[in-house]
Design a protein around this motif. Sequence first.
Motif, PDB file in Angstrom:
ATOM      1  N   LEU A  21       0.902  -1.130  -0.122  1.00 22.17           N
ATOM      2  CA  LEU A  21       0.027  -0.025   0.132  1.00 22.17           C
ATOM      3  C   LEU A  21       0.840   1.241  -0.013  1.00 22.17           C
ATOM      4  CD1 LEU A  21      -3.000  -1.066   2.390  1.00 22.17           C
ATOM      5  CD2 LEU A  21      -3.083  -0.616  -0.159  1.00 22.17           C
ATOM      6  N   LEU A  22       2.021   1.091   0.720  1.00 22.85           N
ATOM      7  CA  LEU A  22       2.778   2.241   0.639  1.00 22.85           C
ATOM      8  C   LEU A  22       3.328   2.752  -0.820  1.00 22.85           C
ATOM      9  CD1 LEU A  22       4.953   1.887   4.081  1.00 22.85           C
ATOM     10  CD2 LEU A  22       3.028   3.575   3.519  1.00 22.85           C
ATOM     11  N   LYS A  23       3.235   1.731  -1.649  1.00 18.86           N
ATOM     12  CA  LYS A  23       3.784   1.889  -3.114  1.00 18.86           C
ATOM     13  C   LYS A  23       2.617   3.037  -3.791  1.00 18.86           C
ATOM     14  CE  LYS A  23       6.303  -2.092  -3.303  1.00 18.86           C
ATOM     15  NZ  LYS A  23       6.553  -3.535  -3.977  1.00 18.86           N
ATOM     16  N   ASP A  24       1.467   3.087  -3.306  1.00 20.13           N
ATOM     17  CA  ASP A  24       0.186   3.663  -3.738  1.00 20.13           C
ATOM     18  C   ASP A  24      -0.007   4.927  -3.261  1.00 20.13           C
ATOM     19  OD1 ASP A  24      -2.213   4.497  -5.015  1.00 20.13           O
ATOM     20  OD2 ASP A  24      -2.845   2.290  -4.926  1.00 20.13           O
ATOM     21  N   VAL A  25       0.387   6.079  -4.093  1.00 21.95           N
ATOM     22  CA  VAL A  25       0.229   7.446  -3.535  1.00 21.95           C
ATOM     23  C   VAL A  25      -1.150   8.008  -3.048  1.00 21.95           C
ATOM     24  CG1 VAL A  25       2.493   8.071  -4.195  1.00 21.95           C
ATOM     25  CG2 VAL A  25       0.219   8.606  -5.644  1.00 21.95           C
ATOM     26  N   SER A  26      -2.159   7.008  -3.707  1.00 29.76           N
ATOM     27  CA  SER A  26      -3.671   7.374  -3.520  1.00 29.76           C
ATOM     28  C   SER A  26      -4.146   7.034  -1.909  1.00 29.76           C
ATOM     29  CB  SER A  26      -4.525   7.038  -4.232  1.00 29.76           C
ATOM     30  OG  SER A  26      -4.336   5.460  -4.320  1.00 29.76           O
ATOM     31  N   TYR A  27      -3.318   6.414  -1.147  1.00 25.71           N
ATOM     32  CA  TYR A  27      -3.808   6.250   0.302  1.00 25.71           C
ATOM     33  C   TYR A  27      -2.761   6.856   1.364  1.00 25.71           C
ATOM     34  CZ  TYR A  27      -6.752   2.843  -1.741  1.00 25.71           C
ATOM     35  OH  TYR A  27      -7.607   1.945  -2.533  1.00 25.71           O
ATOM     36  N   GLU A  28      -3.438   7.600   2.244  1.00 29.80           N
ATOM     37  CA  GLU A  28      -2.813   8.026   3.564  1.00 29.80           C
ATOM     38  C   GLU A  28      -3.039   6.979   4.490  1.00 29.80           C
ATOM     39  OE1 GLU A  28      -3.189  11.557   6.899  1.00 29.80           O
ATOM     40  OE2 GLU A  28      -4.148  11.842   4.927  1.00 29.80           O
ATOM     41  N   LEU A  29      -1.940   6.218   4.888  1.00 27.43           N
ATOM     42  CA  LEU A  29      -2.324   5.292   5.774  1.00 27.43           C
ATOM     43  C   LEU A  29      -1.997   5.514   7.393  1.00 27.43           C
ATOM     44  CD1 LEU A  29      -0.085   2.186   4.131  1.00 27.43           C
ATOM     45  CD2 LEU A  29      -2.549   2.741   3.908  1.00 27.43           C
ATOM     46  N   THR A  30      -2.726   4.961   8.034  1.00 24.34           N
ATOM     47  CA  THR A  30      -2.443   5.136   9.549  1.00 24.34           C
ATOM     48  C   THR A  30      -2.585   3.643  10.221  1.00 24.34           C
ATOM     49  OG1 THR A  30      -3.620   7.280   9.754  1.00 24.34           O
ATOM     50  CG2 THR A  30      -3.305   5.998  11.850  1.00 24.34           C
ATOM     51  N   LEU A  31      -1.643   3.221  10.958  1.00 25.36           N
ATOM     52  CA  LEU A  31      -1.441   1.705  11.423  1.00 25.36           C
ATOM     53  C   LEU A  31      -2.014   2.057  13.000  1.00 25.36           C
ATOM     54  CD1 LEU A  31       1.787   0.573  10.424  1.00 25.36           C
ATOM     55  CD2 LEU A  31      -0.259   0.598   9.241  1.00 25.36           C
ATOM     56  N   PHE A  32      -2.877   1.199  13.504  1.00 18.30           N
ATOM     57  CA  PHE A  32      -3.152   1.079  14.684  1.00 18.30           C
ATOM     58  C   PHE A  32      -2.784  -0.305  15.272  1.00 18.30           C
ATOM     59  CE2 PHE A  32      -5.723  -0.048  18.308  1.00 18.30           C
ATOM     60  CZ  PHE A  32      -6.038   0.990  19.165  1.00 18.30           C
ATOM     61  N   ASN A  33      -1.830  -0.253  16.586  1.00 19.05           N
ATOM     62  CA  ASN A  33      -1.328  -1.447  17.058  1.00 19.05           C
ATOM     63  C   ASN A  33      -0.721  -1.193  18.493  1.00 19.05           C
ATOM     64  OD1 ASN A  33       1.319  -1.303  16.259  1.00 19.05           O
ATOM     65  ND2 ASN A  33       0.730  -1.425  14.282  1.00 19.05           N
ATOM     66  N   ARG A  34      -0.478  -2.352  19.020  1.00 15.97           N
ATOM     67  CA  ARG A  34       0.250  -2.031  20.313  1.00 15.97           C
ATOM     68  C   ARG A  34       1.726  -1.813  20.332  1.00 15.97           C
ATOM     69  NH1 ARG A  34      -1.490  -7.741  22.943  1.00 15.97           N
ATOM     70  NH2 ARG A  34      -0.808  -8.433  21.014  1.00 15.97           N
ATOM     71  N   ALA A  35       2.220  -1.959  19.323  1.00 16.79           N
ATOM     72  CA  ALA A  35       3.764  -1.487  18.909  1.00 16.79           C
ATOM     73  C   ALA A  35       4.473  -2.482  19.440  1.00 16.79           C
ATOM     74  CB  ALA A  35       4.031  -0.060  19.391  1.00 16.79           C
ATOM     75  N   ASN A  36       3.963  -3.837  19.642  1.00 17.70           N
ATOM     76  CA  ASN A  36       4.768  -4.674  20.188  1.00 17.70           C
ATOM     77  C   ASN A  36       5.549  -5.658  19.083  1.00 17.70           C
ATOM     78  OD1 ASN A  36       3.736  -4.127  22.812  1.00 17.70           O
ATOM     79  ND2 ASN A  36       2.210  -5.848  22.956  1.00 17.70           N
ATOM     80  N   THR A  37       4.973  -5.792  18.073  1.00 12.55           N
ATOM     81  CA  THR A  37       5.740  -6.515  17.053  1.00 12.55           C
ATOM     82  C   THR A  37       6.346  -5.397  15.823  1.00 12.55           C
ATOM     83  OG1 THR A  37       4.211  -8.168  17.285  1.00 12.55           O
ATOM     84  CG2 THR A  37       5.387  -8.519  15.382  1.00 12.55           C
ATOM     85  N   ASN A  38       7.586  -5.555  15.823  1.00 15.59           N
ATOM     86  CA  ASN A  38       8.288  -4.812  14.746  1.00 15.59           C
ATOM     87  C   ASN A  38       7.904  -3.448  14.986  1.00 15.59           C
ATOM     88  OD1 ASN A  38       9.609  -7.208  13.684  1.00 15.59           O
ATOM     89  ND2 ASN A  38       7.662  -7.718  12.498  1.00 15.59           N
ATOM     90  N   PRO A  39       8.077  -2.768  16.171  1.00 13.20           N
ATOM     91  CA  PRO A  39       7.796  -1.472  16.077  1.00 13.20           C
ATOM     92  C   PRO A  39       8.520  -0.304  15.335  1.00 13.20           C
ATOM     93  CG  PRO A  39       8.990  -2.060  18.221  1.00 13.20           C
ATOM     94  CD  PRO A  39       8.865  -3.399  17.325  1.00 13.20           C
TER      95      PRO A  39
END
Length: 329
Positions: A21-39
């Motif tokens: 998805l980061l290769k697609d400039v048509s999306y502004e991504l937001t991740l929601f997680n606990r930052a426990n895995t690969n933070p």
Amino acid sequence: MDKALILGGTNFIGRNLVTQLLKDVSYELTLFNRANTNPDLFPKTNKLIGDRNTEDIHSISKENWDCIVDLSCYFPETLSKTLQALKSQPKQYVFISTCSVYDNDLQQSTLRNENSPTLICSDTEKIDESPSTYGKRKAECERILKKSGLKYTILRPALVYGKYDKTDRLYYWLYNVKKQNQLLIPNNSGNIFSVTYVNDLVEAIIKSIQMDGLRSDIYNVITYPNLSIALIIDLVSKLVKTDPLVFSVSSNFLKANNIKEWTDLPLWIDNNYFTFNGEKMLNDFQIEPTIIRTSLKETINYYDKLNWQLPKYGIAEKQKLELINKSSL
């Protein structure tokens, strides 16, 4: 630019998805997680840090999301709280479910489609954390989403494999074919099961949020519907250029020696019910699944870079050899 919320996003499926998805400039991504895995992954991507099982989930209410991809929901109450926290309805809510939702007692057949009966989940099972209720909890999550009034796509993959997979279920066999001289297999490894290559699942997720006019629906996401341990051994041995000796034993022998299906001997299921029909997705999404040999080759290339660490899943080499010797008596 569409605002896309990814619930999860730094583990196996999510890591592959976000990378694409980061290769697609048509999306502004937001991740929601606990930052426990690969933070430390995706440092330039917007992040909301929190536990979705707590009041932290209300942080998602600060934005109006165009699409949401839910990769990390395993309990019905968790999904209910997430839906309640939304500020507005997204254009599409993509929920990653599983083919484990199907009821093997009500329908014992191969290549089941999306209309096949699913498991019922009791109030006790809704909060149970054991693997035995995983499919029931996912089935209940599906029912909650279907009743929510949101526009949704529910994706049901089978066994997912590929880059960043940490489960070692497929890797157990890749490792043994490449590194060991003797293999122990059940019933000549004739039992069949379906699998889902992570790249194909990622393509299905992206299609779900990109396609205009897609109705709320459920899809099996299947790369290869009729795989077997025997076929894996045949394909992988040719790819890695090995020729291990294969010893086949009966299910009764394995069970008499307390070898459990799926966990002690990965991918062994003593029936052919774990097979699913993915034609609906192929027709609606116009996705061409990855050729099984190609997907295995790409997965092997990934493990080459990791130097083929000892699998954490499945019986140990010593126990395997003991069983082989015992079966020969």
